[in-house]
Design an enzyme around this catalytic site. Structure first.
Site, PDB file in Angstrom:
ATOM      1  N   HIS A   1       4.181   1.345   2.198  1.00 46.64           N
ATOM      2  CA  HIS A   1       5.335   0.649   1.591  1.00 46.64           C
ATOM      3  C   HIS A   1       5.900   1.287   0.356  1.00 46.64           C
ATOM      4  O   HIS A   1       7.108   1.546   0.388  1.00 46.64           O
ATOM      5  CB  HIS A   1       4.880  -0.665   0.797  1.00 46.64           C
ATOM      6  CG  HIS A   1       4.223  -1.815   1.978  1.00 46.64           C
ATOM      7  ND1 HIS A   1       2.923  -1.990   1.960  1.00 46.64           N
ATOM      8  CD2 HIS A   1       4.836  -2.611   2.939  1.00 46.64           C
ATOM      9  CE1 HIS A   1       2.901  -2.995   2.884  1.00 46.64           C
ATOM     10  NE2 HIS A   1       3.898  -3.396   3.360  1.00 46.64           N
TER      11      HIS A   1
ATOM     12  N   SER B   1      -1.983  -3.300   5.678  1.00 46.22           N
ATOM     13  CA  SER B   1      -2.444  -4.436   4.811  1.00 46.22           C
ATOM     14  C   SER B   1      -3.675  -4.782   5.399  1.00 46.22           C
ATOM     15  O   SER B   1      -4.406  -5.474   4.931  1.00 46.22           O
ATOM     16  CB  SER B   1      -1.434  -5.306   4.537  1.00 46.22           C
ATOM     17  OG  SER B   1      -0.114  -4.921   4.050  1.00 46.22           O
TER      18      SER B   1
ATOM     19  N   HIS C   1       0.616  -1.187  -0.028  1.00 46.33           N
ATOM     20  CA  HIS C   1       0.065   0.083  -0.034  1.00 46.33           C
ATOM     21  C   HIS C   1       1.057   1.254  -0.071  1.00 46.33           C
ATOM     22  O   HIS C   1       2.190   1.353   0.076  1.00 46.33           O
ATOM     23  CB  HIS C   1      -0.957  -0.024   1.169  1.00 46.33           C
ATOM     24  CG  HIS C   1      -0.218  -0.156   2.297  1.00 46.33           C
ATOM     25  ND1 HIS C   1       0.680   0.625   3.163  1.00 46.33           N
ATOM     26  CD2 HIS C   1      -0.141  -1.266   3.327  1.00 46.33           C
ATOM     27  CE1 HIS C   1       1.124   0.292   4.146  1.00 46.33           C
ATOM     28  NE2 HIS C   1       0.584  -1.061   4.434  1.00 46.33           N
TER      29      HIS C   1
END
Ligand code: PAF
Length: 281
Positions: free
Chosen positions: A37, A186, A34
């Site tokens: 990251h 996540s 996402h």
């Protein structure tokens, strides 16, 4: 961008990069990427010559009752995002290769791993430290990037690298949030619509703490109590812990001074969410 599955090949690439005297940046992930990251990847891309992103859903950091089985596995999408962000290599090892049947070693960072989330996830940080140590040995990065969202993890990895003389610099990157303050994770995709709304209370509680400290309140106990009160107003939210700890050693503080980490874990429905802020008094 190359997708590398073999440890040997990954290490050979890394040696080649070193021979060329280029800096190697590394972002370890478990996939389901996402924006959080991507901000690590972007930072690494800016600061280093050669960028490796690993995608490995590490089984040994999940407890038996945890979400290993349902954790999203979306490798093709992840690889596309890595390519878009300019990664040079995606390292995507197989579980059997990382943990062959005769695997026996683990890395454990004492004390730091037993507090905060460690109290509720026995073995979790040992699993994280072990896989990150393995990844560091395979990839040999100059700089590795970790999100502040998982502050305890980042602090543990930094300590492990220091204690074990690993020649890698650990950098922390700020948490990325949605507009309403929810930290990207996540696991947010597990939230039902009502839970997603209620989940904003984690950041609200952290902001309340920041506000109280700004007003001169230095009592950790009082601030934690006020944060709990706020979170308990949400029907779907159950506090697992709220702690105010010294940023260096993660020991709880009574009176807030210096740099503290205010960290919390809250069950929202069936999803466990964590968040934190750092306050410097
Ligand atoms: O933060 C994560 O995604 C994981 O804990 C890590 C660092 C990739 C180790 O599996």
């Amino acid at each position: 961008m190359r997708i590398i599955r073999s440890k040997k090949e990954m290490s050979a690439i890394s040696r080649q990069i070193r021979r060329q005297e280029k800096t190697l940046g590394f972002v370890p992930t478990m996939g389901a990427l996402h924006q959080g990251h991507l901000s690590l990847i972007q930072r690494a891309r800016e600061e280093t010559d050669f960028l490796v992103v690993s995608i490995f859903l590490n089984p040994i950091q999940f407890g038996p009752e945890e979400d290993f089985k349902r954790y999203p596995r979306v490798f093709k999408r992840d690889a596309r995002l890595c390519r878009r962000e300019g990664a040079d290599v995606v390292f995507y090892p197989k579980a059997d290769d990382m943990y062959p049947a005769d695997f026996k070693t683990s890395v454990s960072v004492s004390e730091l791993s037993q507090v905060l989330c460690g109290r509720f996830r026995p073995g979790h940080f040992q699993g994280v430290a072990t896989v990150v140590a393995k990844l560091f040995n395979i990839v040999s990065p100059d700089i590795a990037y970790f999100g502040q969202k998982d502050a305890q993890q980042a602090i543990i990895i930094k300590k492990m690298a220091w204690d074990l003389n690993m020649p890698v610099k650990i950098k922390f990157v700020s948490t990325v949030r949605q507009n309403d303050g929810l930290a990207l994770s996540s696991r947010n995709i597990y939230l039902k619509p009502k839970e997603r709304k209620d989940a904003t209370v984690l950041y609200q509680a952290l902001n309340l703490a920041r506000h109280l400290i700004k007003q001169g309140n230095v009592s950790a106990r009082d601030i934690v109590r006020r944060m709990k009160q706020l979170i308990n107003k949400k029907k779907t939210a159950v506090v697992q812990y709220i702690s105010i700890v010294d940023l260096k050693d993660l020991r709880p503080v009574d009176k807030i001074k210096g740099k503290v980490l205010i960290a919390l874990a809250v069950w929202v429905g069936k999803t466990r969410l964590i968040d934190n802020i750092i306050v410097n008094v």
